[in-house]
Motif scaffolding. Structure first.
Motif, PDB file in Angstrom:
ATOM      1  N   ASP A 107       0.793  -1.224   0.000  1.00 30.30           N
ATOM      2  CA  ASP A 107       0.000   0.000   0.000  1.00 30.30           C
ATOM      3  C   ASP A 107       0.826   1.274   0.000  1.00 30.30           C
ATOM      4  N   TYR A 108       1.732   1.401   0.973  1.00 33.27           N
ATOM      5  CA  TYR A 108       2.478   2.646   1.105  1.00 33.27           C
ATOM      6  C   TYR A 108       3.218   2.980  -0.199  1.00 33.27           C
ATOM      7  N   LEU A 109       3.842   1.977  -0.807  1.00 29.00           N
ATOM      8  CA  LEU A 109       4.651   2.260  -2.001  1.00 29.00           C
ATOM      9  C   LEU A 109       3.783   2.615  -3.205  1.00 29.00           C
ATOM     10  N   LEU A 136      19.559  12.539  14.944  1.00 29.09           N
ATOM     11  CA  LEU A 136      19.614  11.079  15.063  1.00 29.09           C
ATOM     12  C   LEU A 136      20.267  10.477  13.816  1.00 29.09           C
ATOM     13  N   MET A 137      19.870  11.003  12.648  1.00 27.12           N
ATOM     14  CA  MET A 137      20.430  10.498  11.388  1.00 27.12           C
ATOM     15  C   MET A 137      21.929  10.814  11.309  1.00 27.12           C
ATOM     16  N   GLU A 138      22.310  11.980  11.816  1.00 22.40           N
ATOM     17  CA  GLU A 138      23.738  12.344  11.805  1.00 22.40           C
ATOM     18  C   GLU A 138      24.527  11.375  12.695  1.00 22.40           C
ATOM     19  N   ILE A 174      22.433   4.055  -2.501  1.00 27.55           N
ATOM     20  CA  ILE A 174      21.155   4.342  -1.839  1.00 27.55           C
ATOM     21  C   ILE A 174      20.053   3.521  -2.523  1.00 27.55           C
ATOM     22  N   VAL A 175      19.328   2.754  -1.720  1.00 32.58           N
ATOM     23  CA  VAL A 175      18.205   1.990  -2.267  1.00 32.58           C
ATOM     24  C   VAL A 175      16.919   2.704  -1.856  1.00 32.58           C
ATOM     25  N   GLU A 176      16.075   3.022  -2.823  1.00 36.23           N
ATOM     26  CA  GLU A 176      14.801   3.691  -2.527  1.00 36.23           C
ATOM     27  C   GLU A 176      13.709   3.096  -3.404  1.00 36.23           C
ATOM     28  N   ALA A 177      12.550   2.822  -2.766  1.00 37.91           N
ATOM     29  CA  ALA A 177      11.493   2.103  -3.481  1.00 37.91           C
ATOM     30  C   ALA A 177      10.322   2.968  -3.909  1.00 37.91           C
ATOM     31  N   HIS A 178      10.144   4.126  -3.268  1.00 37.75           N
ATOM     32  CA  HIS A 178       8.945   4.899  -3.605  1.00 37.75           C
ATOM     33  C   HIS A 178       9.209   5.756  -4.848  1.00 37.75           C
ATOM     34  N   PRO A 179       8.345   5.625  -5.879  1.00 39.12           N
ATOM     35  CA  PRO A 179       8.598   6.347  -7.133  1.00 39.12           C
ATOM     36  C   PRO A 179       8.724   7.861  -6.939  1.00 39.12           C
ATOM     37  N   TRP A 203      14.213  -3.050  -1.420  1.00 37.42           N
ATOM     38  CA  TRP A 203      15.484  -3.734  -1.143  1.00 37.42           C
ATOM     39  C   TRP A 203      15.329  -5.235  -1.349  1.00 37.42           C
ATOM     40  N   GLN A 204      14.111  -5.755  -1.065  1.00 33.14           N
ATOM     41  CA  GLN A 204      13.864  -7.192  -1.200  1.00 33.14           C
ATOM     42  C   GLN A 204      14.053  -7.627  -2.663  1.00 33.14           C
ATOM     43  N   ASP A 205      13.739  -6.691  -3.600  1.00 29.35           N
ATOM     44  CA  ASP A 205      13.793  -7.046  -5.017  1.00 29.35           C
ATOM     45  C   ASP A 205      15.154  -6.761  -5.651  1.00 29.35           C
ATOM     46  N   ILE A 216      26.573   0.089   6.757  1.00 28.62           N
ATOM     47  CA  ILE A 216      25.201  -0.084   6.232  1.00 28.62           C
ATOM     48  C   ILE A 216      24.217   0.537   7.204  1.00 28.62           C
ATOM     49  N   PHE A 217      23.253   1.290   6.654  1.00 24.02           N
ATOM     50  CA  PHE A 217      22.172   1.835   7.478  1.00 24.02           C
ATOM     51  C   PHE A 217      20.847   1.399   6.874  1.00 24.02           C
ATOM     52  N   PHE A 218      19.880   1.057   7.735  1.00 29.47           N
ATOM     53  CA  PHE A 218      18.575   0.578   7.276  1.00 29.47           C
ATOM     54  C   PHE A 218      17.480   1.382   7.955  1.00 29.47           C
ATOM     55  N   ASP A 219      16.622   2.019   7.143  1.00 26.93           N
ATOM     56  CA  ASP A 219      15.513   2.810   7.701  1.00 26.93           C
ATOM     57  C   ASP A 219      14.427   2.900   6.631  1.00 26.93           C
ATOM     58  N   THR A 220      13.506   1.916   6.651  1.00 27.67           N
ATOM     59  CA  THR A 220      12.434   1.945   5.654  1.00 27.67           C
ATOM     60  C   THR A 220      11.161   2.446   6.325  1.00 27.67           C
ATOM     61  N   TYR A 221      10.057   2.350   5.612  1.00 22.41           N
ATOM     62  CA  TYR A 221       8.777   2.814   6.162  1.00 22.41           C
ATOM     63  C   TYR A 221       7.699   1.877   5.641  1.00 22.41           C
ATOM     64  N   GLY A 222       6.672   1.670   6.467  1.00 17.75           N
ATOM     65  CA  GLY A 222       5.548   0.831   6.027  1.00 17.75           C
ATOM     66  C   GLY A 222       5.901  -0.643   6.021  1.00 17.75           C
ATOM     67  N   GLU A 223       6.949  -1.010   6.755  1.00 24.05           N
ATOM     68  CA  GLU A 223       7.329  -2.415   6.830  1.00 24.05           C
ATOM     69  C   GLU A 223       7.162  -2.908   8.270  1.00 24.05           C
ATOM     70  N   TYR A 224       7.415  -4.206   8.468  1.00 24.88           N
ATOM     71  CA  TYR A 224       7.207  -4.827   9.777  1.00 24.88           C
ATOM     72  C   TYR A 224       8.526  -5.337  10.349  1.00 24.88           C
TER      73      TYR A 224
HETATM   74  C1  SAM Z   1      11.811   6.845   7.183  1.00 19.33           C
HETATM   75  S1  SAM Z   1      12.239   7.124   5.529  1.00 19.33           S
HETATM   76  C2  SAM Z   1      14.004   7.159   5.564  1.00 19.33           C
HETATM   77  C3  SAM Z   1      14.521   8.405   6.115  1.00 19.33           C
HETATM   78  C4  SAM Z   1      16.008   8.578   5.909  1.00 19.33           C
HETATM   79  N1  SAM Z   1      16.755   7.733   6.816  1.00 19.33           N
HETATM   80  C5  SAM Z   1      16.426  10.026   6.079  1.00 19.33           C
HETATM   81  O1  SAM Z   1      17.470  10.235   6.728  1.00 19.33           O
HETATM   82  O2  SAM Z   1      15.747  10.930   5.598  1.00 19.33           O
HETATM   83  C6  SAM Z   1      11.937   5.561   4.799  1.00 19.33           C
HETATM   84  C7  SAM Z   1      12.214   5.489   3.320  1.00 19.33           C
HETATM   85  O3  SAM Z   1      12.274   4.105   2.957  1.00 19.33           O
HETATM   86  C8  SAM Z   1      11.608   3.930   1.717  1.00 19.33           C
HETATM   87  N2  SAM Z   1      11.182   2.529   1.637  1.00 19.33           N
HETATM   88  C9  SAM Z   1      10.083   1.948   2.185  1.00 19.33           C
HETATM   89  N3  SAM Z   1      10.076   0.634   1.939  1.00 19.33           N
HETATM   90  C10 SAM Z   1      11.196   0.365   1.233  1.00 19.33           C
HETATM   91  C11 SAM Z   1      11.754  -0.841   0.695  1.00 19.33           C
HETATM   92  N4  SAM Z   1      11.166  -2.019   0.859  1.00 19.33           N
HETATM   93  N5  SAM Z   1      12.921  -0.762   0.027  1.00 19.33           N
HETATM   94  C12 SAM Z   1      13.545   0.451  -0.130  1.00 19.33           C
HETATM   95  N6  SAM Z   1      13.062   1.607   0.346  1.00 19.33           N
HETATM   96  C13 SAM Z   1      11.911   1.569   1.027  1.00 19.33           C
HETATM   97  C14 SAM Z   1      10.483   4.938   1.805  1.00 19.33           C
HETATM   98  O4  SAM Z   1       9.949   5.257   0.536  1.00 19.33           O
HETATM   99  C15 SAM Z   1      11.137   6.120   2.473  1.00 19.33           C
HETATM  100  O5  SAM Z   1      11.697   6.988   1.544  1.00 19.33           O
END
Ligand code: SAM
Length: 270
Positions: A107-109, A136-138, A174-179, A203-205, A216-224
């Motif tokens: 949904d989110y994507l 925090l990101m810094e 940088i891996v990003e999934a949202h268009p 990232w899964q794909d 490596i840093f990991f911070d996605t959204y709409g995941e579990y």
């Molecule tokens: C919370 S934000 C990241 C914020 C980032 N750390 C920053 O410093 O601004 C999460 C990002 O992960 C992307 N995202 C969500 N699911 C993803 C996935 N499965 N693979 C790659 N990117 C994903 C979202 O579109 C969003 O841009």
């Protein structure tokens, strides 16, 4: 009667009441369970009796507090924490066996996101990322960067990536999934940076297109949690020996005790 015995620490009475069928899941008129009352008064022996009898460690009071949030005694706290971790480990294993977790909720994507100077919002007006998270990101960038090759999963507002750039990494993937996030990062010149490689997709794909990295840093959204857990299983093949990994830890952010539980769970499973 069970609530009274639990809060006064009368373990023998608690055992007798349970043996005669008292309900360990009962909530009193304040919305508290016998387990919360025992934890609140620091009666670790009663906490153990109630947990062994199946009292729910994760029941919530009207103020959204669990027995662990009430615990006033280290032994009671540890008993509750262990009960929580044990049950999450077992339930997670069962759910994975039944294939009930990790299903992609796209949904989110697929939804639109909106950008403003200090935040990105999803279609439900929930914040994907906010500018106050910059320090925090810094700190994450500082932890993972010692030159070398860096991977970031999830661009968001580019806060962590901007901080990573300041360390002049040899390469920065940088891996990003949202268009729309992807479009915006390209429009703001990220694709032209010499050391930056953008991989568009989940990232899964795209994991097979990735290399090995020093940070490596990991911070996605709409995941579990299951997605994070799955990513962690790839770490041995993504992280170079001596490399550093960090992730945004928003696990159970709404409850302090559950958050502590998930921090322990994630370290156990990592
Ligand atoms: C919370 S934000 C990241 C914020 C980032 N750390 C920053 O410093 O601004 C999460 C990002 O992960 C992307 N995202 C969500 N699911 C993803 C996935 N499965 N693979 C790659 N990117 C994903 C979202 O579109 C969003 O841009």
């Amino acid at each position: 009667e069970l609530c009274l015995a639990a809060s006064t620490g009368d373990n023998q009475k608690v055992k007798t009441l349970i043996a005669s069928g008292a309900d360990v899941t009962y909530f009193n008129k304040e919305g508290l369970t016998p387990l919360m009352l025992a934890a609140k008064q620091g009666h670790a022996d009663v906490v153990k009796t109630l947990i062994d009898a199946g009292a729910p460690w994760n029941a919530l009071s009207p103020a959204n507090l669990s027995a662990g949030d009430f615990a006033m005694d280290l032994d009671a706290f540890d008993l509750l924490l262990n009960a929580g971790i044990r049950s999450e480990l077992i339930l997670g294993t069962i759910a994975r066996k039944d294939n009930k977790v990790g299903d992609f909720d796209g949904d989110y994507l697929e939804d639109r996101v909106s950008f403003s100077e200090d935040k990105i919002m999803d279609a439900d007006s929930k914040a994907v990322m906010m500018a106050w998270e910059k320090p925090l990101m810094e700190a994450h960038a500082k932890a993972i960067c010692s030159g070398g090759h860096i991977l970031n999963i999830g661009f968001g507002m580019g806060l962590v990536d901007t901080a990573i750039q300041q360390y002049g990494p040899a390469s920065h993937t940088i891996v990003e999934a949202h268009p729309e996030v992807y479009k915006r990062m390209c429009a703001s010149g990220w694709a032209e940076k010499e050391n930056v490689k953008i991989v568009f997709g989940r990232w899964q794909d795209v994991i097979q297109q990735l290399d090995t990295y020093d940070g490596i840093f990991f911070d996605t959204y709409g995941e579990y949690y299951e997605d994070l857990r799955e990513f962690h299983q790839h770490l041995p093949s993504l992280l170079k020996p001596g490399g550093i990994y960090s992730f945004f830890n928003g696990l159970c952010g709404g409850n302090a005790f559950f958050h502590v539980g998930y921090c322990q769970l994630v370290s156990l499973e990592l």
